[in-house]
Design an enzyme around this catalytic site. Structure first.
Site, PDB file in Angstrom:
ATOM      1  N   HIS A 289       3.447  -0.146  -2.800  1.00  0.00           N
ATOM      2  CA  HIS A 289       3.892  -1.417  -3.016  1.00  0.00           C
ATOM      3  C   HIS A 289       5.254  -1.737  -3.014  1.00  0.00           C
ATOM      4  O   HIS A 289       5.835  -2.568  -3.621  1.00  0.00           O
ATOM      5  CB  HIS A 289       3.075  -2.167  -3.967  1.00  0.00           C
ATOM      6  CG  HIS A 289       1.598  -2.187  -3.953  1.00  0.00           C
ATOM      7  ND1 HIS A 289       0.968  -2.090  -2.597  1.00  0.00           N
ATOM      8  CD2 HIS A 289       0.419  -2.298  -4.877  1.00  0.00           C
ATOM      9  CE1 HIS A 289      -0.434  -2.303  -3.035  1.00  0.00           C
ATOM     10  NE2 HIS A 289      -0.593  -2.382  -4.099  1.00  0.00           N
TER      11      HIS A 289
ATOM     12  N   HIS B 169      -1.726 -10.180  -3.141  1.00  0.00           N
ATOM     13  CA  HIS B 169      -2.118  -9.378  -4.086  1.00  0.00           C
ATOM     14  C   HIS B 169      -2.894 -10.037  -5.162  1.00  0.00           C
ATOM     15  O   HIS B 169      -3.043  -9.554  -6.394  1.00  0.00           O
ATOM     16  CB  HIS B 169      -1.266  -8.236  -4.891  1.00  0.00           C
ATOM     17  CG  HIS B 169      -1.920  -7.033  -5.059  1.00  0.00           C
ATOM     18  ND1 HIS B 169      -2.994  -6.857  -5.923  1.00  0.00           N
ATOM     19  CD2 HIS B 169      -1.853  -5.872  -4.336  1.00  0.00           C
ATOM     20  CE1 HIS B 169      -3.358  -5.575  -6.091  1.00  0.00           C
ATOM     21  NE2 HIS B 169      -2.694  -4.826  -5.416  1.00  0.00           N
ATOM     22  N   SER B 170      -3.607 -11.368  -4.904  1.00  0.00           N
ATOM     23  CA  SER B 170      -4.228 -11.892  -5.939  1.00  0.00           C
ATOM     24  C   SER B 170      -5.443 -11.295  -6.174  1.00  0.00           C
ATOM     25  O   SER B 170      -6.110 -10.830  -5.514  1.00  0.00           O
ATOM     26  CB  SER B 170      -4.839 -13.561  -5.309  1.00  0.00           C
ATOM     27  OG  SER B 170      -3.617 -14.572  -5.612  1.00  0.00           O
ATOM     28  N   TYR B 171      -5.919 -11.403  -7.500  1.00  0.00           N
ATOM     29  CA  TYR B 171      -6.991 -10.977  -8.168  1.00  0.00           C
ATOM     30  C   TYR B 171      -7.916 -11.823  -8.367  1.00  0.00           C
ATOM     31  O   TYR B 171      -7.598 -13.117  -9.081  1.00  0.00           O
ATOM     32  CB  TYR B 171      -6.827 -10.194  -9.535  1.00  0.00           C
ATOM     33  CG  TYR B 171      -6.118  -8.879  -9.445  1.00  0.00           C
ATOM     34  CD1 TYR B 171      -4.808  -8.756  -9.109  1.00  0.00           C
ATOM     35  CD2 TYR B 171      -6.692  -7.759 -10.080  1.00  0.00           C
ATOM     36  CE1 TYR B 171      -4.077  -7.612  -9.200  1.00  0.00           C
ATOM     37  CE2 TYR B 171      -6.226  -6.439 -10.223  1.00  0.00           C
ATOM     38  CZ  TYR B 171      -4.765  -6.297  -9.736  1.00  0.00           C
ATOM     39  OH  TYR B 171      -4.169  -5.055  -9.635  1.00  0.00           O
TER      40      TYR B 171
ATOM     41  N   ASP C 174     -11.437   0.921  -3.401  1.00  0.00           N
ATOM     42  CA  ASP C 174     -10.020   0.851  -3.407  1.00  0.00           C
ATOM     43  C   ASP C 174      -9.396   1.506  -2.070  1.00  0.00           C
ATOM     44  O   ASP C 174      -8.796   2.460  -2.032  1.00  0.00           O
ATOM     45  CB  ASP C 174      -9.111   1.473  -4.289  1.00  0.00           C
ATOM     46  CG  ASP C 174      -7.781   1.023  -4.805  1.00  0.00           C
ATOM     47  OD1 ASP C 174      -7.274   0.440  -3.858  1.00  0.00           O
ATOM     48  OD2 ASP C 174      -7.181   1.852  -5.654  1.00  0.00           O
TER      49      ASP C 174
ATOM     50  N   ASN D  62       0.800  -1.154   0.052  1.00  0.00           N
ATOM     51  CA  ASN D  62      -0.142   0.220   0.006  1.00  0.00           C
ATOM     52  C   ASN D  62       0.861   1.380  -0.067  1.00  0.00           C
ATOM     53  O   ASN D  62       1.965   1.057  -0.239  1.00  0.00           O
ATOM     54  CB  ASN D  62      -1.078   0.066   1.293  1.00  0.00           C
ATOM     55  CG  ASN D  62      -2.352   0.554   0.653  1.00  0.00           C
ATOM     56  OD1 ASN D  62      -2.420   1.687  -0.109  1.00  0.00           O
ATOM     57  ND2 ASN D  62      -3.450  -0.113   0.897  1.00  0.00           N
ATOM     58  N   ARG D  63       0.221   2.422   0.309  1.00  0.00           N
ATOM     59  CA  ARG D  63       0.851   3.672  -0.005  1.00  0.00           C
ATOM     60  C   ARG D  63       1.394   4.376   1.432  1.00  0.00           C
ATOM     61  O   ARG D  63       1.362   4.040   2.370  1.00  0.00           O
ATOM     62  CB  ARG D  63      -0.094   4.682  -0.433  1.00  0.00           C
ATOM     63  CG  ARG D  63      -0.598   4.315  -1.827  1.00  0.00           C
ATOM     64  CD  ARG D  63      -1.626   5.094  -2.360  1.00  0.00           C
ATOM     65  NE  ARG D  63      -1.885   4.653  -3.790  1.00  0.00           N
ATOM     66  CZ  ARG D  63      -2.771   3.662  -3.982  1.00  0.00           C
ATOM     67  NH1 ARG D  63      -3.342   3.009  -3.126  1.00  0.00           N
ATOM     68  NH2 ARG D  63      -3.161   3.257  -5.356  1.00  0.00           N
TER      69      ARG D  63
ATOM     70  N   GLU E 230      -6.611  -7.465   0.240  1.00  0.00           N
ATOM     71  CA  GLU E 230      -5.120  -7.644   0.686  1.00  0.00           C
ATOM     72  C   GLU E 230      -5.282  -7.267   2.293  1.00  0.00           C
ATOM     73  O   GLU E 230      -5.395  -5.935   2.730  1.00  0.00           O
ATOM     74  CB  GLU E 230      -4.415  -6.332   0.136  1.00  0.00           C
ATOM     75  CG  GLU E 230      -4.531  -6.347  -1.542  1.00  0.00           C
ATOM     76  CD  GLU E 230      -4.655  -5.090  -2.332  1.00  0.00           C
ATOM     77  OE1 GLU E 230      -3.438  -4.381  -1.880  1.00  0.00           O
ATOM     78  OE2 GLU E 230      -5.150  -4.840  -3.035  1.00  0.00           O
TER      79      GLU E 230
ATOM     80  N   GLN F 131      -7.512  -4.274   2.408  1.00  0.00           N
ATOM     81  CA  GLN F 131      -7.857  -3.272   1.476  1.00  0.00           C
ATOM     82  C   GLN F 131      -8.629  -4.312   0.589  1.00  0.00           C
ATOM     83  O   GLN F 131      -8.400  -5.412  -0.081  1.00  0.00           O
ATOM     84  CB  GLN F 131      -6.616  -3.062   0.840  1.00  0.00           C
ATOM     85  CG  GLN F 131      -6.536  -1.958  -0.456  1.00  0.00           C
ATOM     86  CD  GLN F 131      -6.370  -0.479  -0.235  1.00  0.00           C
ATOM     87  OE1 GLN F 131      -6.189  -0.130   0.943  1.00  0.00           O
ATOM     88  NE2 GLN F 131      -6.547   0.282  -1.151  1.00  0.00           N
TER      89      GLN F 131
END
Ligand code: GLA
Length: 380
Positions: A135, A209-211, A280, A109-110, A345, A317
């Site tokens: 990330h 981070h799987s989609y 998000d 993340n940021r 996440e 997330q």
């Protein structure tokens, strides 16, 4: 006899050729095998581990980025489908992708403006997401080769990936020794156990981070998936997706305490959804106390597939693939269009190094960073 010798010779050559360390593990009906996932531009062979449980559920993971490339699970009728977005070979990942299936670190993340201060010293990180750090920077943990050791134990079969992130790599202080242990169990769970230690104070926030698309990867958008997130609060953000505090979800499109279709409110005229271009955001998991909690449950109505996410982390997330735009061509030439996948996440909150009211992400020498997350697959 001759045939046996030739076969053994072939197997040994296969292991040498792929760089896999044999032997293949086999525990009960859980197995791990290893093969090549392609030769990288620097000549190294990437490995691909295939985990299978007694139900035929299959998970494939490469040592490049410790990326989960495939998650093949049954639907309510027993039909199998791959529910993870990804690529067919390592070089397609190297060409660039939005963190499909990867382990993200050192800080997932940021971090605002790519800066944080620790023990009075300011550190500067890459600003690779407009003005902010995202990330782990230019070459985060998703783009490195991890050491890998396959195993089988009473719990299931899996791979333990480890990586030494050197002092000041991507601007972070301290040699960070970290590992992620993936286990596929016979209960159709993919469990991730993370650990890290450091020799200097640093910040750590590892995530996965799987989609997912529970109808099958590349088959359509995820807007009819229904999601429950066990969170009464979330961290609202500014335009750069940096948290500005903590807010109740009550009466807003961020309220997923009751299972709701992702598409129902995603395009509402609500400032947080405008900033995020959809969902998000980080939700604050109710009653998070470091023990394993159910954080989210996603149901896909047509296939009847359900995924539950359990974690020891305080945040999650939920990202619904707003930046997917059809430019990523994935496995089997599937085109990943807008919102064709969603991520869950598990993590500490974004920008924690700069937010004194958020749970700490500081790791000091002598301390053990540790957390676990389970993605559990069921059917209706
Ligand atoms: C995270 C971020 C998103 C986006 C994706 C990767 O989920 O929160 O904004 O950067 O990763 O595309």
């Amino acid at each position: 006899m001759k045939k046996v010798i030739v076969f053994v010779l072939f197997l040994s050559l296969a292991f040498i050729f792929t760089g896999c360390q044999g032997p293949v593990n086999d525990f009960g009906k859980c197995t791990v095998t290893c093969s090549s996932f392609g030769i990288m531009p620097d000549g190294q062979t990437a490995k691909l581990f295939t985990l299978t449980n007694k139900n035929g559920m299959t998970v494939k993971i490469t040592n490049y980025g410790a990326i989960v490339t495939h998650i093949i699970v049954p639907d309510a009728k027993g039909d199998m489908a791959d529910v993870a977005l990804g690529h067919d070979n390592v070089n397609d990942y190297i060409k660039g992708h939005p963190y499909f299936g990867a382990i993200v670190g050192r800080y997932g993340n940021r971090i605002a403006k790519g800066k944080f201060t620790l023990d009075g010293k300011q550190y500067t990180l890459a600003t690779n997401n407009d003005a902010n750090h995202l990330h782990g920077g230019e070459k985060g943990f998703d783009k490195v080769i991890w050491d890998a050791a396959a195993f089988a134990d009473d719990f299931g079969a899996g791979v333990r990936f480890s990586y030494l992130s050197k002092d000041m790599e991507e601007g972070y202080p301290g040699n960070l020794n970290c590992s992620v242990r993936y286990t596929l169990t016979n209960n159709n769970e993919l469990k991730l156990d993370y650990e890290a230690t450091t020799d200097k104070a640093t910040v750590v926030n590892l995530t996965h981070h799987s989609y997912f698309n529970l109808a099958g990867q590349g088959t359509g958008d995820i807007l009819s998936h229904e999601i429950m997130i066990d969170a009464d609060y979330f961290t609202p953000v500014d335009e750069g997706l940096i948290p500005t505090g903590i807010e109740s979800v009550k009466g807003t499109p961020m309220d997923f305490t009751k299972s709701t279709a992702i598409g129902k409110r995603v395009d509402d005229d609500y400032q947080q959804l405008i900033f995020g271009k959809g969902y998000d955001h980080n939700w604050i998991i109710n009653n998070a106390d470091g023990s394993m909690k159910l954080a989210a449950r996603v149901t896909e109505p047509t296939s009847g597939r359900i995924m539950e996410v359990y974690t020891t982390e305080p945040g999650i997330q939920f990202y619904c693939g707003n930046f997917l735009d059809g430019t990523n061509i994935g496995k089997g030439n599937k085109v990943y269009k807008h919102r064709y996948g969603f991520c869950l996440e598990t993590q500490h909150f974004p920008d924690s190094p700069n937010q004194k009211d958020f749970p700490s992400v500081v790791l000091r020498p002598g301390q053990l960073y540790r957390h676990s997350t389970i993605y559990k697959f069921l059917t209706k």
